[in-house]
Scaffold this active site. Structure first.
Site, PDB file in Angstrom:
ATOM      1  NE  ARG A 100      34.985  33.753  40.167  1.00 22.15           N
ATOM      2  CZ  ARG A 100      35.564  34.932  39.997  1.00 22.15           C
ATOM      3  NH1 ARG A 100      36.437  35.380  40.864  1.00 22.15           N
ATOM      4  NH2 ARG A 100      35.266  35.669  38.948  1.00 22.15           N
TER       5      ARG A 100
ATOM      6  NE  ARG B 149      39.356  33.304  39.404  1.00 20.31           N
ATOM      7  CZ  ARG B 149      39.329  34.601  39.048  1.00 20.31           C
ATOM      8  NH1 ARG B 149      40.159  35.450  39.585  1.00 20.31           N
ATOM      9  NH2 ARG B 149      38.481  35.014  38.146  1.00 20.31           N
TER      10      ARG B 149
ATOM     11  CE  LYS C  18      39.955  43.598  39.322  1.00 19.72           C
ATOM     12  NZ  LYS C  18      39.956  42.604  38.257  1.00 19.72           N
TER      13      LYS C  18
ATOM     14  NE  ARG D 168      35.270  37.180  34.184  1.00 22.87           N
ATOM     15  CZ  ARG D 168      35.804  36.214  34.925  1.00 22.87           C
ATOM     16  NH1 ARG D 168      35.377  34.977  34.797  1.00 22.87           N
ATOM     17  NH2 ARG D 168      36.730  36.486  35.779  1.00 22.87           N
TER      18      ARG D 168
ATOM     19  NE  ARG E 120      34.535  43.986  35.487  1.00 17.82           N
ATOM     20  CZ  ARG E 120      34.945  43.323  36.568  1.00 17.82           C
ATOM     21  NH1 ARG E 120      34.813  43.845  37.759  1.00 17.82           N
ATOM     22  NH2 ARG E 120      35.514  42.136  36.429  1.00 17.82           N
TER      23      ARG E 120
HETATM   24  P1  ADP Z   1      37.471  39.337  37.696  1.00 18.39           P
HETATM   25  O1  ADP Z   1      38.318  40.164  38.579  1.00 18.39           O
HETATM   26  O2  ADP Z   1      37.930  37.927  37.606  1.00 18.39           O
HETATM   27  O3  ADP Z   1      37.195  39.982  36.368  1.00 18.39           O
HETATM   28  P2  ADP Z   1      35.183  40.008  39.334  1.00 18.39           P
HETATM   29  O4  ADP Z   1      35.086  39.146  40.522  1.00 18.39           O
HETATM   30  O5  ADP Z   1      35.686  41.389  39.512  1.00 18.39           O
HETATM   31  O6  ADP Z   1      36.031  39.192  38.279  1.00 18.39           O
HETATM   32  O7  ADP Z   1      33.748  40.133  38.612  1.00 18.39           O
HETATM   33  C1  ADP Z   1      33.022  38.984  38.216  1.00 18.39           C
HETATM   34  C2  ADP Z   1      31.824  39.402  37.342  1.00 18.39           C
HETATM   35  O8  ADP Z   1      30.955  40.295  38.087  1.00 18.39           O
HETATM   36  C3  ADP Z   1      32.172  40.200  36.087  1.00 18.39           C
HETATM   37  O9  ADP Z   1      32.536  39.366  35.015  1.00 18.39           O
HETATM   38  C4  ADP Z   1      30.860  40.972  35.849  1.00 18.39           C
HETATM   39  O10 ADP Z   1      29.886  40.168  35.240  1.00 18.39           O
HETATM   40  C5  ADP Z   1      30.388  41.306  37.251  1.00 18.39           C
HETATM   41  N1  ADP Z   1      30.864  42.636  37.712  1.00 18.39           N
HETATM   42  C6  ADP Z   1      31.698  42.871  38.774  1.00 18.39           C
HETATM   43  N2  ADP Z   1      31.938  44.182  38.920  1.00 18.39           N
HETATM   44  C7  ADP Z   1      31.254  44.795  37.914  1.00 18.39           C
HETATM   45  C8  ADP Z   1      31.115  46.143  37.484  1.00 18.39           C
HETATM   46  N3  ADP Z   1      31.756  47.141  38.116  1.00 18.39           N
HETATM   47  N4  ADP Z   1      30.337  46.411  36.416  1.00 18.39           N
HETATM   48  C9  ADP Z   1      29.707  45.438  35.772  1.00 18.39           C
HETATM   49  N5  ADP Z   1      29.795  44.150  36.107  1.00 18.39           N
HETATM   50  C10 ADP Z   1      30.559  43.816  37.158  1.00 18.39           C
END
Ligand code: ADP
Length: 194
Positions: A138, A136, A22, A149, A97
């Site tokens: 991170r 990755r 994404k 996740r 989300r």
């Molecule tokens: P990925 O795409 O690998 O799932 P992201 O970079 O989108 O990871 O998000 C990393 C973390 O940030 C998530 O695991 C969550 O803890 C937090 N996060 C990001 N966006 C949201 C959201 N819309 N609602 C709640 N938590 C979020």
């Protein structure tokens, strides 16, 4: 390829599990459309790195692979979408989300007389997701946290697929292809949106 014009701003959501690509695709698509990519994950990671009040609040939650609460996220997104550069549209990555966040997004946009043009779902087989995320490295990418996740994704975020499908906004794209082919598939899926 759809083009952003002042009269019809393009507001697009990218939906997909961790590791679906994404973030990468949001950047490519946003650049092509001339709109900002808004990544809530990146915004939160920046806040953690800066040790801002927001960062201190979300640090442990992110490290555990849990979701930050909906109210906090609503504040983050509302503020970002009010910025000048987001008035011509945006590609949202990582938000919404949860169904509650999807409702909040409708409210924010509706209040401004705006709406989403399309929601693109990027599909990738589960085994491939874990491999990609492990590669990755991170801070929130250890195997346990990734599995957590993914579980949270299935439970809280996957219901958004039906939510947006019912509203006629959903487009499905095969994410198990090269980066170039996925971005081409996304552009093809967006023809006619907006
Ligand atoms: P990925 O795409 O690998 O799932 P992201 O970079 O989108 O990871 O998000 C990393 C973390 O940030 C998530 O695991 C969550 O803890 C937090 N996060 C990001 N966006 C949201 C959201 N819309 N609602 C709640 N938590 C979020």
């Amino acid at each position: 390829m759809v083009a952003a014009s002042p009269s019809s701003a393009l507001r697009i959501v990218l939906l997909g599990p961790p590791g679906s690509g994404k973030g990468t695709q949001a950047e490519i698509l946003a650049q092509g459309l001339g709109v900002p990519a808004i990544s809530t994950g990146q915004m939160l990671r920046d806040a953690v790195a800066a040790a801002s009040p927001l960062g201190l609040k979300v640090n442990e939650i992110m490290a555990a692979g849990e979701l930050v609460d909906d109210e906090t996220m609503a504040d983050v997104v509302r503020e970002r979408m009010a910025a000048d550069d987001a008035q011509k549209g945006f590609v949202l990555d990582g938000y919404p989300r949860t169904l509650a966040q999807a409702a909040t997004l409708q409210e924010i946009l509706g209040g401004a007389g705006q709406r989403l043009e399309a929601v693109v779902q990027i599909d990738v087989p589960e085994g491939e997701l874990v491999n990609r995320v492990l590669g990755r490295q991170r801070a929130d990418d250890t195997e346990d946290v990734i599995r957590q996740r993914l579980a949270v994704y299935h439970e809280q975020t996957e219901p958004l697929v039906a939510f947006y499908r019912e509203r006629g906004l959903l487009r499905d794209v095969d994410g198990h292809q090269s980066i170039e082919d996925v971005s081409k598939s996304i552009r093809d899926a967006l023809v006619g949106a907006g």
